[in-house]
Scaffold this active site. Structure first.
Site, PDB file in Angstrom:
ATOM      1  N   LYS A  19      86.494 -29.469  50.407  1.00 22.03           N
ATOM      2  CA  LYS A  19      85.385 -30.440  50.358  1.00 22.03           C
ATOM      3  C   LYS A  19      85.515 -31.060  49.046  1.00 22.03           C
ATOM      4  O   LYS A  19      85.132 -32.251  49.028  1.00 22.03           O
ATOM      5  CB  LYS A  19      84.160 -29.317  50.098  1.00 22.03           C
ATOM      6  CG  LYS A  19      82.804 -29.799  49.542  1.00 22.03           C
ATOM      7  CD  LYS A  19      81.942 -28.880  49.166  1.00 22.03           C
ATOM      8  CE  LYS A  19      81.637 -28.339  47.969  1.00 22.03           C
ATOM      9  NZ  LYS A  19      81.283 -29.023  46.849  1.00 22.03           N
ATOM     10  N   ASN A  20      85.724 -30.514  48.188  1.00 25.04           N
ATOM     11  CA  ASN A  20      86.137 -31.355  46.806  1.00 25.04           C
ATOM     12  C   ASN A  20      87.086 -32.502  46.777  1.00 25.04           C
ATOM     13  O   ASN A  20      87.048 -33.368  45.718  1.00 25.04           O
ATOM     14  CB  ASN A  20      86.318 -30.476  45.382  1.00 25.04           C
ATOM     15  CG  ASN A  20      84.953 -29.774  45.248  1.00 25.04           C
ATOM     16  OD1 ASN A  20      83.953 -29.685  45.781  1.00 25.04           O
ATOM     17  ND2 ASN A  20      85.189 -28.639  44.543  1.00 25.04           N
ATOM     18  N   CYS A  78      63.065 -34.517  40.514  1.00 22.57           N
ATOM     19  CA  CYS A  78      64.273 -33.974  40.739  1.00 22.57           C
ATOM     20  C   CYS A  78      65.323 -34.465  39.909  1.00 22.57           C
ATOM     21  O   CYS A  78      65.844 -35.468  39.949  1.00 22.57           O
ATOM     22  CB  CYS A  78      64.769 -34.267  42.531  1.00 22.57           C
ATOM     23  SG  CYS A  78      66.231 -34.034  42.727  1.00 22.57           S
ATOM     24  N   ARG A 122      73.855 -30.815  35.163  1.00 20.08           N
ATOM     25  CA  ARG A 122      75.114 -31.064  34.324  1.00 20.08           C
ATOM     26  C   ARG A 122      75.294 -32.365  33.921  1.00 20.08           C
ATOM     27  O   ARG A 122      74.590 -33.164  34.296  1.00 20.08           O
ATOM     28  CB  ARG A 122      76.118 -30.739  35.406  1.00 20.08           C
ATOM     29  CG  ARG A 122      76.101 -29.477  36.123  1.00 20.08           C
ATOM     30  CD  ARG A 122      77.579 -29.839  36.923  1.00 20.08           C
ATOM     31  NE  ARG A 122      77.197 -28.693  38.203  1.00 20.08           N
ATOM     32  CZ  ARG A 122      78.158 -28.660  39.155  1.00 20.08           C
ATOM     33  NH1 ARG A 122      79.142 -29.604  39.291  1.00 20.08           N
ATOM     34  NH2 ARG A 122      78.130 -27.983  40.376  1.00 20.08           N
ATOM     35  N   ASP A 141      85.130 -22.023  40.580  1.00 19.74           N
ATOM     36  CA  ASP A 141      84.573 -21.941  42.005  1.00 19.74           C
ATOM     37  C   ASP A 141      84.982 -20.657  42.542  1.00 19.74           C
ATOM     38  O   ASP A 141      84.339 -20.120  43.525  1.00 19.74           O
ATOM     39  CB  ASP A 141      84.740 -23.207  42.810  1.00 19.74           C
ATOM     40  CG  ASP A 141      84.128 -24.372  42.577  1.00 19.74           C
ATOM     41  OD1 ASP A 141      82.976 -24.232  41.794  1.00 19.74           O
ATOM     42  OD2 ASP A 141      84.515 -25.482  43.122  1.00 19.74           O
ATOM     43  N   ARG A 199      76.642 -25.460  52.366  1.00 17.55           N
ATOM     44  CA  ARG A 199      77.188 -26.610  51.758  1.00 17.55           C
ATOM     45  C   ARG A 199      78.685 -26.918  51.820  1.00 17.55           C
ATOM     46  O   ARG A 199      79.285 -27.857  51.856  1.00 17.55           O
ATOM     47  CB  ARG A 199      76.573 -26.795  50.484  1.00 17.55           C
ATOM     48  CG  ARG A 199      75.280 -27.268  50.478  1.00 17.55           C
ATOM     49  CD  ARG A 199      74.858 -27.328  48.702  1.00 17.55           C
ATOM     50  NE  ARG A 199      75.830 -27.839  48.173  1.00 17.55           N
ATOM     51  CZ  ARG A 199      76.189 -27.752  46.881  1.00 17.55           C
ATOM     52  NH1 ARG A 199      75.474 -26.877  46.175  1.00 17.55           N
ATOM     53  NH2 ARG A 199      77.166 -28.411  46.516  1.00 17.55           N
TER      54      ARG A 199
HETATM   55  C1  UD1 Z   1      83.657 -30.276  40.334  1.00 20.62           C
HETATM   56  C2  UD1 Z   1      83.676 -29.661  41.438  1.00 20.62           C
HETATM   57  C3  UD1 Z   1      83.074 -28.319  41.250  1.00 20.62           C
HETATM   58  C4  UD1 Z   1      83.897 -27.461  40.569  1.00 20.62           C
HETATM   59  C5  UD1 Z   1      83.981 -28.385  39.208  1.00 20.62           C
HETATM   60  C6  UD1 Z   1      84.790 -27.632  38.060  1.00 20.62           C
HETATM   61  C7  UD1 Z   1      83.407 -31.346  43.354  1.00 20.62           C
HETATM   62  C8  UD1 Z   1      82.506 -31.941  44.114  1.00 20.62           C
HETATM   63  N1  UD1 Z   1      82.865 -30.658  42.683  1.00 20.62           N
HETATM   64  O1  UD1 Z   1      82.398 -30.557  39.860  1.00 20.62           O
HETATM   65  O2  UD1 Z   1      83.099 -27.483  42.663  1.00 20.62           O
HETATM   66  O3  UD1 Z   1      82.946 -26.295  40.028  1.00 20.62           O
HETATM   67  O4  UD1 Z   1      84.499 -29.490  39.439  1.00 20.62           O
HETATM   68  O5  UD1 Z   1      86.125 -27.409  38.752  1.00 20.62           O
HETATM   69  O6  UD1 Z   1      84.525 -31.653  42.881  1.00 20.62           O
HETATM   70  N2  UD1 Z   1      80.815 -31.968  31.889  1.00 20.62           N
HETATM   71  C9  UD1 Z   1      80.535 -32.682  30.629  1.00 20.62           C
HETATM   72  N3  UD1 Z   1      80.001 -33.893  30.691  1.00 20.62           N
HETATM   73  C10 UD1 Z   1      80.457 -34.580  31.871  1.00 20.62           C
HETATM   74  C11 UD1 Z   1      81.076 -34.085  33.024  1.00 20.62           C
HETATM   75  C12 UD1 Z   1      81.271 -32.777  32.794  1.00 20.62           C
HETATM   76  O7  UD1 Z   1      79.815 -31.997  29.589  1.00 20.62           O
HETATM   77  O8  UD1 Z   1      80.113 -35.934  31.831  1.00 20.62           O
HETATM   78  C13 UD1 Z   1      81.217 -30.675  31.735  1.00 20.62           C
HETATM   79  C14 UD1 Z   1      80.267 -29.958  32.723  1.00 20.62           C
HETATM   80  O9  UD1 Z   1      78.644 -29.460  32.106  1.00 20.62           O
HETATM   81  C15 UD1 Z   1      80.688 -28.700  32.940  1.00 20.62           C
HETATM   82  C16 UD1 Z   1      82.455 -29.132  32.731  1.00 20.62           C
HETATM   83  O10 UD1 Z   1      82.204 -30.394  31.966  1.00 20.62           O
HETATM   84  O11 UD1 Z   1      80.785 -27.622  31.945  1.00 20.62           O
HETATM   85  C17 UD1 Z   1      83.181 -29.156  34.062  1.00 20.62           C
HETATM   86  O12 UD1 Z   1      82.691 -30.086  35.045  1.00 20.62           O
HETATM   87  P1  UD1 Z   1      83.352 -31.019  35.879  1.00 20.62           P
HETATM   88  O13 UD1 Z   1      84.686 -30.901  35.936  1.00 20.62           O
HETATM   89  O14 UD1 Z   1      82.733 -32.376  35.887  1.00 20.62           O
HETATM   90  O15 UD1 Z   1      82.565 -30.551  37.488  1.00 20.62           O
HETATM   91  P2  UD1 Z   1      82.037 -31.466  38.796  1.00 20.62           P
HETATM   92  O16 UD1 Z   1      83.065 -32.702  38.667  1.00 20.62           O
HETATM   93  O17 UD1 Z   1      80.804 -31.785  38.660  1.00 20.62           O
END
Ligand code: UD1
Length: 420
Positions: free
Chosen positions: A24-25, A117, A122, A305, A397
């Site tokens: 999915k990711n 919403c 995050r 995850d 999902r």
């Molecule tokens: C992606 C995955 C999700 C997985 C996560 C971590 C997808 C669709 N989702 O989510 O399943 O759990 O990676 O492996 O691929 N953060 C910030 N600022 C930002 C962005 C992130 O502080 O601008 C923080 C987040 O709050 C979190 C951490 O960084 O604590 C990791 O987030 P991130 O790697 O960005 O996760 P996603 O890309 O949202």
């Protein structure tokens, strides 16, 4: 109100074969990348899950064609709009992946979610900082984001944390920028490597994917292409968790142990057996689990995850285990539900202390998020007696008919429609 619920009678051993689809990711950012060219882009091996269906809806709402043919999704055309509709942005946080691609392709992207919403609990500061460095103007508030740029230019971008989504968004935003972009401190997840492989087939000039420094040399235009995403290591790991708890033997067809290192390692012990040959991983467990100390982290560390599905295993281990969550704050919503089953879990900061020495019995459970929900299903499959798991829409999902996967292995799990 009608709602799907899983009814699970635990205690059966799990045996058989599971086909693991594309992650999915990986599929979601690959679909987002398809708007970078009007030519057809095909993503193969896509799972039938609601996040993927929602992403194709987002693409259609933007005015491009998105057609599913079996497990292949082909996207073509030029976006007619640059605003992601509010109801879709609300339904799916992954619509933030459209930011980088639309900004690069159209010079503008807007995402409004009026009516309370929030775009996401995050933060997106790493995405926004990167877009700004590439020359975009970024405006945002509680319920909107607007990014615009006349022309994006290459830049040196230091990511303060290896965010998966920010790395993907910044690769997509810079792929047609003027000059060279270097992402330093980039995330290294295999799903990012899948995205880059697709972009490279489309004509992008990118190197260093899978390492902390990714270099993107801007090109003028991209072509159509087709690519296969990496297999879903979280789906494979969730099946392994259920087999670890219930005992049994499963063949994971299409899984790739080379990208699963840290997913696999906590499962290995005196009572489990794992081999891989010819693209099939075979995992066997006698259902006896030893305590483990696990900490989540960015790839190649143990994925956040898998935290909930693996914590379900720790509830069955013979002694005290620990689970430390370092990636997301507050990702323990499943703990209260596991306690209803008799689990003895103490939380202290970002660490759960899981005492597996008591038994686990069936209970009425409610999933509040995707992976937490999968953890509840795993726990219920191993428990004594009947459980019900509501909140199935979260599980749908990211898992394709999870009840069919486990019932084909011999688990007693059925989807029923309940009226609340
Ligand atoms: C992606 C995955 C999700 C997985 C996560 C971590 C997808 C669709 N989702 O989510 O399943 O759990 O990676 O492996 O691929 N953060 C910030 N600022 C930002 C962005 C992130 O502080 O601008 C923080 C987040 O709050 C979190 C951490 O960084 O604590 C990791 O987030 P991130 O790697 O960005 O996760 P996603 O890309 O949202």
């Amino acid at each position: 109100m009608k709602e799907d619920v899983f009814v699970i009678d635990g205690g059966e051993s799990l045996n058989g074969r599971v086909q693991v689809c594309g992650a999915k990711n990986a599929v979601l950012p690959m679909l987002a990348a398809s708007v970078l060219t009007p030519e057809p882009v095909t993503v193969r091996g896509c799972p039938q899950i609601t996040d993927v269906a929602d992403m194709t809806e987002v693409l259609r709402a933007l005015g491009v064609r998105a057609e599913r043919n079996g497990r292949d999704i082909t996207v073509s055309g030029t976006p007619a709009l640059t605003e992601i509709p509010a109801h879709l942005a609300c339904a799916m946080r992954s619509s933030v992946f459209m930011l980088g691609a639309l900004l690069a392709e159209c010079g503008e992207v807007r995402l409004f979610t009026p009516g309370g919403c929030r775009i996401g609990a995050r933060p997106l500061d790493i995405h926004f900082d990167g877009f700004s460095r590439l020359g975009a103007r970024v405006e945002y508030g509680e319920d909107f984001v607007r990014c615009t740029a006349q022309k994006l230019h290459g830049a040196e971008i230091l990511l303060k944390y290896p965010s998966v989504g920010a790395t993907e968004n910044l690769i997509m935003a810079s792929v047609k920028a003027e000059g060279t972009t270097r992402l330093v401190g980039a995330a290294r997840e295999p799903e990012i490597v899948s995205l880059v492989r697709l972009l490279r087939k489309m004509g992008a000039d990118i190197s260093g994917e899978g390492t902390p420094v990714v270099t993107v040399r801007g090109v003028d235009c991209l072509d159509g292409a087709a690519a296969v995403p990496v297999p879903d290591r979280i789906v494979a790991g969730t099946v392994m968790a259920a087999v670890a708890v219930c005992g049994g033997r499963v063949e994971l067809s299409g899984a790739d142990s080379s990208v699963m290192g840290a997913v696999i390692s906590p499962f290995l012990g005196a009572h489990t057996f794992l081999v891989e040959h010819g693209g099939v991983m075979v995992f066997e467990s006698d259902g006896m689990l030893a305590p483990t100390d696990v900490s989540t982290g960015p790839y190649p560390l143990f994925p956040t995850d898998m935290q909930a599905p693996f914590m379900a295993c720790q509830c069955y281990a013979s002694g005290m285990s620990t689970m430390r969550e370092t990636v997301f704050e507050d990702r323990f919503s499943h703990v209260a539900e596991l306690r209803k089953m008799g689990a003895r879990i103490a939380l202290a900061g970002n660490t759960a202390f899981v005492d597996g020495s008591g038994g686990m019995r069936g209970a009425e459970l409610r999933a509040a998020d995707l992976r937490g929900g999968a953890g509840l299903v795993v726990a219920a499959l191993g428990a004594e007696g009947r459980s019900t798991v509501s909140g199935v829409r979260y599980i749908d999902r990211g898992y394709e008919r999870i009840e069919e996967v486990f019932s084909s292995l011999g688990g007693k799990i059925a989807r029923v429609t309940a009226v609340r």
